[in-house]
Design an enzyme around this catalytic site. Structure first.
Site, PDB file in Angstrom:
ATOM      1  N   ARG A 110       9.206  -5.468  15.486  1.00 32.83           N
ATOM      2  CA  ARG A 110       9.608  -4.697  14.255  1.00 32.83           C
ATOM      3  C   ARG A 110      10.982  -3.795  14.077  1.00 32.83           C
ATOM      4  NH1 ARG A 110       5.334  -0.577  12.042  1.00 32.83           N
ATOM      5  NH2 ARG A 110       3.660  -2.124  12.974  1.00 32.83           N
ATOM      6  N   LEU A 133       8.290   3.613  10.304  1.00 35.78           N
ATOM      7  CA  LEU A 133       9.704   2.935  10.347  1.00 35.78           C
ATOM      8  C   LEU A 133      10.309   3.444  11.564  1.00 35.78           C
ATOM      9  CD1 LEU A 133      10.862   4.124   6.701  1.00 35.78           C
ATOM     10  CD2 LEU A 133      10.657   1.754   7.742  1.00 35.78           C
ATOM     11  N   ASN A 176       9.001  10.330   1.773  1.00 36.96           N
ATOM     12  CA  ASN A 176       7.547   9.697   1.688  1.00 36.96           C
ATOM     13  C   ASN A 176       6.947  10.741   0.629  1.00 36.96           C
ATOM     14  OD1 ASN A 176       5.358   8.102   2.324  1.00 36.96           O
ATOM     15  ND2 ASN A 176       4.760   9.543   3.813  1.00 36.96           N
ATOM     16  N   HIS A 233       2.911  11.845   0.258  1.00 43.42           N
ATOM     17  CA  HIS A 233       1.568  11.506   1.071  1.00 43.42           C
ATOM     18  C   HIS A 233       0.455  12.499   0.216  1.00 43.42           C
ATOM     19  CE1 HIS A 233      -1.069  10.940   4.535  1.00 43.42           C
ATOM     20  NE2 HIS A 233      -1.320  12.358   4.305  1.00 43.42           N
ATOM     21  N   ASP A 288      10.347  10.925   9.536  1.00 44.07           N
ATOM     22  CA  ASP A 288      10.813  10.628  11.040  1.00 44.07           C
ATOM     23  C   ASP A 288       9.898   9.523  11.494  1.00 44.07           C
ATOM     24  OD1 ASP A 288       8.659  11.928  11.738  1.00 44.07           O
ATOM     25  OD2 ASP A 288       9.699  13.741  12.213  1.00 44.07           O
ATOM     26  N   GLY A 337       7.401   9.639  13.423  1.00 49.30           N
ATOM     27  CA  GLY A 337       5.852   9.881  13.671  1.00 49.30           C
ATOM     28  C   GLY A 337       5.258   9.562  12.272  1.00 49.30           C
ATOM     29  N   ASP A 345       3.503  10.579   9.361  1.00 46.60           N
ATOM     30  CA  ASP A 345       3.692  11.585   8.341  1.00 46.60           C
ATOM     31  C   ASP A 345       4.152  13.012   8.874  1.00 46.60           C
ATOM     32  OD1 ASP A 345       2.414   9.851   6.268  1.00 46.60           O
ATOM     33  OD2 ASP A 345       0.560   9.868   6.946  1.00 46.60           O
TER      34      ASP A 345
HETATM   35  C1  GRF Z   1      -0.446   7.098  -2.547  1.00 46.91           C
HETATM   36  O1  GRF Z   1      -1.619   7.823  -2.594  1.00 46.91           O
HETATM   37  C2  GRF Z   1       0.660   7.536  -1.656  1.00 46.91           C
HETATM   38  O2  GRF Z   1       0.624   8.989  -1.525  1.00 46.91           O
HETATM   39  C3  GRF Z   1      -0.019   7.066  -0.275  1.00 46.91           C
HETATM   40  O3  GRF Z   1      -0.464   5.683  -0.771  1.00 46.91           O
HETATM   41  C4  GRF Z   1      -0.696   5.512  -2.294  1.00 46.91           C
HETATM   42  C5  GRF Z   1       0.262   4.425  -2.522  1.00 46.91           C
HETATM   43  O4  GRF Z   1      -0.295   4.282  -4.143  1.00 46.91           O
HETATM   44  N1  GRF Z   1       0.991   6.975   0.675  1.00 46.91           N
HETATM   45  P1  GRF Z   1       0.825   3.257  -5.040  1.00 46.91           P
HETATM   46  O5  GRF Z   1       1.103   2.217  -4.091  1.00 46.91           O
HETATM   47  O6  GRF Z   1       2.001   4.184  -5.213  1.00 46.91           O
HETATM   48  O7  GRF Z   1       0.044   3.083  -6.290  1.00 46.91           O
END
Ligand code: GRF
Length: 178
Positions: free
Chosen positions: A57, A85, A99, A101, A133, A135, A137
């Protein structure tokens, strides 16, 4: 100059492109990701860095970081990127990896955040943009927006709509920050 990491559909990448943010490279851990097609259509260099092609990785992440930096990337946005990552990648972009989420972190980390919120019976969930980071999320929150769970039939759609509005706005603000 932004690099976007993707694994799937790429609707958040599309929101960044539509906002005319300076996306200069798109990298994926999956060759077949629809998001790579979106990058092609926008004329943005796109690359696949599948784990199978590397010894481990870290090597994949170093190669991907090199490729992004060769394209001038200073800030990285994970937009539906489904791998963690390694420090080998993160140390190349200190405090410059974001990111998006689909929950109010630290609630419901992981790949099934919307289903987990529904199963837990919460009234409110939402969207988080955070620094990445090592972890899952778990990095510092930059911005959150709440989304009511009801009507649940449209929850997925409403969360995505918030993501597509919030992510470009936060990225733009950070790009403008000194
Ligand atoms: C989104 O809901 C994002 O928050 C999550 O994965 C999904 C990705 O959707 N991490 P896309 O590939 O941007 O359409």
């Amino acid at each position: 100059m932004i690099g976007v990491l993707v694994s799937g559909e790429g609707s958040n990448l599309q929101a960044l492109l539509d906002a005319e943010l300076p996306v200069v490279a798109v990298a994926s851990n999956r060759e077949g990701a629809r998001a790579l097609g979106r990058a092609d259509e926008a004329g943005v260099p796109a690359g696949a860095f599948e784990l199978e092609g590397f010894a481990n990785r870290e090597q994949r992440d170093v190669t991907m970081a090199n490729w992004l930096q060769e394209h001038g990337v200073r800030m990285v946005v994970c937009a539906g990127y489904m791998h963690l990552l390694t420090p080998a990648f993160l140390e190349r972009f200190p405090r410059r990896v974001l990111n998006v989420h689909p929950s109010l972190l630290p609630e419901f980390p992981g790949a099934r955040a919307i289903d987990d919120a529904l199963a837990a019976g919460v009234e409110t969930t939402g969207v988080t943009v955070h620094l990445v980071d090592e972890g899952l999320d778990s990095g510092p929150v930059v911005r959150q927006e709440q989304v009511p769970v009801e009507p649940r039939e449209t929850l997925v759609e409403r969360i995505h709509a918030v993501e597509h509005r919030l992510l470009p706005r936060v990225v733009e603000e950070l790009l403008c920050a000194p």
